[in-house]
Write a protein that holds these residues in place. Structure first.
Motif, PDB file in Angstrom:
ATOM      1  N   THR A 138      37.254  47.606  -1.638  1.00  0.00           N
ATOM      2  CA  THR A 138      38.167  48.742  -1.549  1.00  0.00           C
ATOM      3  C   THR A 138      39.117  48.600  -0.356  1.00  0.00           C
ATOM      4  O   THR A 138      38.682  48.621   0.798  1.00  0.00           O
ATOM      5  N   PRO A 139      40.425  48.478  -0.593  1.00  0.00           N
ATOM      6  CA  PRO A 139      41.383  48.263   0.509  1.00  0.00           C
ATOM      7  C   PRO A 139      41.328  49.333   1.591  1.00  0.00           C
ATOM      8  O   PRO A 139      41.443  49.027   2.789  1.00  0.00           O
ATOM      9  N   TYR A 140      41.167  50.590   1.206  1.00  0.00           N
ATOM     10  CA  TYR A 140      41.088  51.701   2.155  1.00  0.00           C
ATOM     11  C   TYR A 140      39.987  51.455   3.185  1.00  0.00           C
ATOM     12  O   TYR A 140      40.157  51.752   4.380  1.00  0.00           O
ATOM     13  N   VAL A 141      38.881  50.896   2.744  1.00  0.00           N
ATOM     14  CA  VAL A 141      37.733  50.657   3.620  1.00  0.00           C
ATOM     15  C   VAL A 141      37.862  49.323   4.345  1.00  0.00           C
ATOM     16  O   VAL A 141      37.636  49.235   5.561  1.00  0.00           O
ATOM     17  N   VAL A 142      38.223  48.292   3.619  1.00  0.00           N
ATOM     18  CA  VAL A 142      38.341  46.955   4.217  1.00  0.00           C
ATOM     19  C   VAL A 142      39.357  46.966   5.357  1.00  0.00           C
ATOM     20  O   VAL A 142      39.105  46.437   6.450  1.00  0.00           O
ATOM     21  N   GLY A 143      40.517  47.586   5.115  1.00  0.00           N
ATOM     22  CA  GLY A 143      41.545  47.639   6.155  1.00  0.00           C
ATOM     23  C   GLY A 143      41.088  48.416   7.373  1.00  0.00           C
ATOM     24  O   GLY A 143      41.385  48.028   8.518  1.00  0.00           O
ATOM     25  N   ALA A 144      40.352  49.504   7.159  1.00  0.00           N
ATOM     26  CA  ALA A 144      39.863  50.314   8.279  1.00  0.00           C
ATOM     27  C   ALA A 144      38.856  49.549   9.120  1.00  0.00           C
ATOM     28  O   ALA A 144      38.872  49.629  10.356  1.00  0.00           O
ATOM     29  N   ILE A 145      37.979  48.815   8.479  1.00  0.00           N
ATOM     30  CA  ILE A 145      36.995  48.028   9.225  1.00  0.00           C
ATOM     31  C   ILE A 145      37.694  46.970  10.077  1.00  0.00           C
ATOM     32  O   ILE A 145      37.340  46.751  11.237  1.00  0.00           O
ATOM     33  N   ARG A 146      38.689  46.328   9.494  1.00  0.00           N
ATOM     34  CA  ARG A 146      39.427  45.307  10.243  1.00  0.00           C
ATOM     35  C   ARG A 146      40.069  45.910  11.492  1.00  0.00           C
ATOM     36  O   ARG A 146      39.935  45.375  12.596  1.00  0.00           O
ATOM     37  N   ARG A 147      40.721  47.059  11.341  1.00  0.00           N
ATOM     38  CA  ARG A 147      41.399  47.684  12.476  1.00  0.00           C
ATOM     39  C   ARG A 147      40.386  48.232  13.484  1.00  0.00           C
ATOM     40  O   ARG A 147      40.602  48.154  14.693  1.00  0.00           O
ATOM     41  N   ALA A 148      39.298  48.794  12.992  1.00  0.00           N
ATOM     42  CA  ALA A 148      38.268  49.333  13.889  1.00  0.00           C
ATOM     43  C   ALA A 148      37.675  48.235  14.758  1.00  0.00           C
ATOM     44  O   ALA A 148      37.447  48.429  15.962  1.00  0.00           O
TER      45      ALA A 148
END
Length: 270
Positions: A138-148
């Motif tokens: 899920t892009p919404y989650v994958v992108g957030a983990i990367r930024r976090a």
């Protein structure tokens, strides 16, 4: 093909009787705790790391979309009444609160929105982000983990596929592979059950290790209904030796919490 998208092990579901359907679903569901057992050492790492960070004021963000997001919100929302702790577990999902009941089309496809949603809470390196996505894509989650992770947060995830993009981004990925769903691709079933159980394990263990349970009792629970007042009263009677129910109940209501009431009772007798 991802495991969660593989064909069901059962064919012709539409020809099964009610009893056959129920027994087959139950057979599949029993695979979930067995699969989770293999990931307990990884889950333990997550719990220990969260406890260390919460002692410094850190929080846990659950982030997901669809069923996964809803499960995170449910777990987070149950922490305050159960343990008397507010704003320590925060559940967020693609599409915001309106998506809890109704799907918001395309919300999960934005790889930047998840981190934007977290930014509203002023994240710090003492916080933890747990991404929840059965597929792990899920892009919404994958992108957030990367930024976090770029900003120093501890990152973990719960997925039911091996080698997913989400797991690759997370510092401590929890991968619980439970096989194809009974209804092909319906990850609200075994995958959802997996996520719910793992979330229960994480939040409950963290709260116990932070001292919100004494023995086996929820001593910091909120007295939000008569059932909980009765439970708290009996807990006080057991802890203090008070034999009069009304006395124990009055003590509880005066102090508003089992732990506080018990401490006050013994302090008055010193």
């Amino acid at each position: 093909m991802r495991t969660t998208e593989q064909n069901s092990l059962y064919s012709d579901l539409d020809r099964m009787s009610a009893g056959e359907l129920l027994r087959a679903i139950n057979t599949e569901d029993r695979k979930v705790p067995e699969a989770i057992a293999g990931e307990i050492p990884v889950i333990e790492r997550v719990v220990v790391a969260i406890v260390e960070r919460m002692k410094r004021g850190g929080r846990v963000f659950y982030l997901g979309a669809g069923t996964s997001g809803r499960l995170g919100i449910v777990d987070a929302s149950e922490i305050p009444p159960t343990y008397g702790v507010r704003d320590k577990f925060i559940g967020l999902m693609a599409g915001g609160d309106k998506a809890i009941r109704n799907a918001v089309e395309g919300a999960e496809d934005d790889p930047e929105q998840g981190w934007k949603d977290i930014l509203a809470f002023g994240p710090t390196p003492d916080d933890t982000l747990i991404g929840i996505a059965a597929s792990g894509t899920t892009p919404y989650v994958v992108g957030a983990i990367r930024r976090a992770r770029e900003h120093g947060l501890l990152t973990s995830c719960i997925t039911c596929n091996e080698g997913s993009p989400m797991a690759a981004e997370a510092e401590i990925p929890i991968e619980v592979v439970v096989g194809p769903e009974f209804v092909t691709g319906s990850t609200r079933m075994k995958a959802g059950t997996t996520q719910k159980l793992v979330l229960n394990m994480i939040s409950t263990s963290v709260m116990i290790l932070l001292g919100h349970v004494k023995g086996c009792k929820m001593v910091d629970m909120q007295l939000s209904n008569s059932k909980l007042v009765d439970r708290g009263t009996r807990m006080i009677m057991e802890a203090t030796g008070i034999t009069d129910y009304s006395v124990a109940r009055d003590l509880l209501l005066r102090h508003g919490q089992v732990r506080t009431a018990v401490e006050a009772y013994f302090k008055e007798r010193q």
